[in-house]
Scaffold this active site. Structure first.
Site, short mmCIF file in Angstrom:
data_model
loop_
_atom_site.label_atom_id
_atom_site.label_comp_id
_atom_site.label_asym_id
_atom_site.label_seq_id
_atom_site.Cartn_x
_atom_site.Cartn_y
_atom_site.Cartn_z
N GLU A 7 69.37 48.81 45.65
CA GLU A 7 70.52 47.92 45.72
C GLU A 7 70.37 46.72 44.79
O GLU A 7 71.34 46.23 44.24
CB GLU A 7 70.74 47.45 47.15
CG GLU A 7 72.04 46.72 47.37
CD GLU A 7 72.43 46.63 48.84
OE1 GLU A 7 72.90 45.55 49.24
OE2 GLU A 7 72.28 47.63 49.58
N ASP A 105 70.06 49.46 50.42
CA ASP A 105 69.68 49.00 51.75
C ASP A 105 70.15 49.99 52.80
O ASP A 105 71.25 50.54 52.74
CB ASP A 105 70.31 47.63 52.03
CG ASP A 105 69.60 46.52 51.27
OD1 ASP A 105 68.58 46.79 50.61
OD2 ASP A 105 70.07 45.36 51.33
N TYR A 302 63.87 44.58 57.39
CA TYR A 302 65.28 44.58 57.02
C TYR A 302 66.06 43.59 57.89
O TYR A 302 66.06 43.70 59.12
CB TYR A 302 65.85 45.98 57.18
CG TYR A 302 67.28 46.13 56.72
CD1 TYR A 302 67.61 46.05 55.38
CD2 TYR A 302 68.31 46.35 57.63
CE1 TYR A 302 68.92 46.19 54.95
CE2 TYR A 302 69.62 46.50 57.23
CZ TYR A 302 69.92 46.41 55.88
OH TYR A 302 71.21 46.54 55.47
#
Length: 557
Positions: A7, A105, A302
């Site tokens: 990303e 992601d 994350y």
């Protein structure tokens, strides 16, 4: 060769280092049978109405062209990042590339970012999915050992695409409609308008609030005081005060109860944003930006997660993470302390990603020494939350003393701590992050028994005023957005509905501020005249969270 698409460039570099792709080329890295490139966030967006028909280009916008309902959705390349899109398209069409690995992601937005590029580029090569919760080397390697067919994430993409289309339909149509009004509103949105409405409604409640005076009578029993219930009429309070002053009182009852305050759950993104707003004054967007930066440095997991638990498979790792978190906070655990990891394990409550955690890289001083102070404070909040979550419960003895005087009931509440538990660590850790001391208050009664008599007690009248509702802060607004539409929010077993998602709520708040609908006044969010006018103008269907919730129910999301 296999083409890996991340990303952002920083994540791509981390992946390339693990894969051995060290040969730098324009817009990518190559080596060891891999090409690693990136998307720079969103490269593709849904096209504007003008792309569908020339009639939508006429300004001022014409009401007879509404509603705009595309039959086949079109995409456009974002001008600022079209060069990188061109690189990705060329790489996808490269004959030496036989397979693509989606490494954006691991979430709904990341899936859409990749698939928009894949579809617009006209690519039909097979795609594998890298699904990881941190970009530490060990997690990247494990992720590549367990690549999945990207078709397994079709529903995730469909969910994200459906949300994007819903945002487009409401935003484009409603904005064009309401810009024809004299007030010329800048925009109306599927999520932003209900969020704005909550802020405006709270302001209306504050403005219409009429404070009411009430009274209590306080009885001084020497070593402690007791208080009557609320009294609305001054004459009633005066009568009670007159009847009890210099009179005899006695303890009618003493009720004690052992209470336990469980340790808090680990952070999801929204809980981190709320805590950072309260403790550090960070906006929701600042917290998201700092967390994303820490993630890209492989220092935390994350961030855009909605889970507050972890999987059972992480149990052994959590012991190491807890020790590392204590080292970062420079605290020593009690000699008999053993982290209760089971507190934070619940496979059923882990969705796409587990709760926010520090990674093992967070304990590498060479890495954390170069972390900016603002990000470091956020990392410490995450470490502190882990420490609290695996600590014992806070236990105290609650006492309610009831005193009778002239047949009037007076009460007092007491608290005696029997085990500090996680709050003990909080009082030691949080001041190191915020610079503000915190304490846990006790109120311990003297040695008293039921039937104890007090002669010639003194009484007095205390005057109070009811308080208006408080304006939203970002912390309280995030909480309201999270629980909107859920009547059972206080039940932790209930599913959170809410408006927006953990990943989008910060952006929504920034949008309504940027467009002049809301202003920040200290920590408070105050609607402008324009924001109030918009909410007063749009129909209920546009400003009610039910539009979002009903749409989610209909789509199964």
């Amino acid at each position: 060769m296999q083409l890996v698409i991340a990303e952002k460039p920083s994540v791509a570099r981390s992946i390339a280092n693990v894969l051995g792709a060290s040969n730098k080329k324009k817009g990518c890295l190559e080596g060891n049978g891999y090409i690693v490139s990136w998307c720079v966030g969103h490269l593709i967006a849904l096209a504007e109405p003008e792309a569908y028909d020339v009639k939508y280009t006429v300004k001022p916008w014409q009401l007879d062209t509404l509603p705009i309902l595309p039959q086949k959705w079109k995409f456009k390349v974002i001008e600022e990042t079209k060069e990188q899109y061109g690189i990705l398209k060329s790489l996808m069409q490269n004959e030496t590339v036989y397979e693509i690995i989606c490494a954006t992601d691991a979430g709904r937005e990341g899936e859409c970012i990749f698939r928009y590029v894949y579809k617009l580029a006209g690519c039909n090569k097979s795609v594998k999915r890298l699904w990881i919760s941190s970009i530490e080397e060990s997690d990247i390697r494990q992720g590549f050992d367990n690549l999945k067919d990207d078709r397994e994430y079709d529903n995730l993409y469909s969910s994200g695409f459906a949300r994007a289309k819903a945002d487009w339909l409401v935003g484009m149509n409603a904005t064009r409609l309401f810009q024809r009004l004299p007030e010329r509103f800048l925009s109306v949105g599927r999520v932003q308008t209900p969020t704005l409405a909550m802020i405006v409604n709270r302001e209306n409640e504050i403005n219409s609030f009429q404070k009411q005076k009430y009274y209590t009578v306080e009885l001084n029993c020497g070593a402690f005081s007791v208080c009557s219930e609320k009294i609305t009429e001054l004459s009633s309070a005066q009568r009670i005060q007159k009847n009890t002053d210099e009179n005899t009182a006695f303890i009618k009852s003493i009720v004690t109860e052992n209470k336990k305050v469980k340790p808090p759950e680990l952070f999801d993104l929204t809980a981190l944003q709320k805590t950072a707003n309260i403790s550090l004054g960070y906006t929701a967007q600042q917290t998201l930006n700092y967390a994303q930066s820490l993630y890209e440095k492989s220092i935390i997991t994350y961030p855009r997660t909605d889970s507050r638990y972890v999987n059972a498979s992480m149990k052994d790792k959590l012991f190491k993470l807890t020790k590392g978190a204590a080292d970062i906070m420079n605290i020593c655990f009690e000699s008999d302390f053993k982290p209760d990891i089971d507190n934070v394990i619940n496979d059923k409550k882990v969705s796409d990603h587990h709760a926010l955690l520090p990674t093992m890289s967070a304990f590498d001083k060479d890495k954390t020494d170069i972390v900016p102070e603002a990000e470091m404070k956020l990392l410490k909040l995450i470490c502190a939350q882990l420490i609290y979550a695996v600590s014992p419960a806070h236990i105290f003895e609650a006492a309610t003393v009831t005193v009778s005087c002239a047949d009037i009931r007076f009460t007092a509440q007491g608290k005696k701590i029997t085990e500090m538990g996680w709050k003990g660590y909080q009082t030691r850790v949080l001041p190191k992050i915020t610079g503000k001391e915190i304490t846990v208050q006790e109120r311990i009664f003297p040695d008293i028994t039921e039937g104890l008599v007090f002669e010639n007690v003194k009484s007095r009248i205390n005057e109070h005023w009811t308080s208006p509702p408080k304006r939203y802060t970002e912390s309280t607004l995030l909480a309201a957005m999270e629980r909107a539409g859920n009547d059972d929010y206080e039940d932790k077993a209930a599913e959170k509905k809410g408006i927006g998602s953990p990943a989008t709520r910060a952006g929504i708040i920034e949008t309504i501020i940027k467009r002049g609908y809301v202003q920040r006044t200290g920590k408070s969010l105050v609607p402008s005249a324009k924001g109030i006018s918009l909410v007063n103008t749009v129909p209920e269907e546009i400003k009610s969270p039910s539009l979002l919730l009903n749409g989610r129910k209909a789509s199964g999301n």
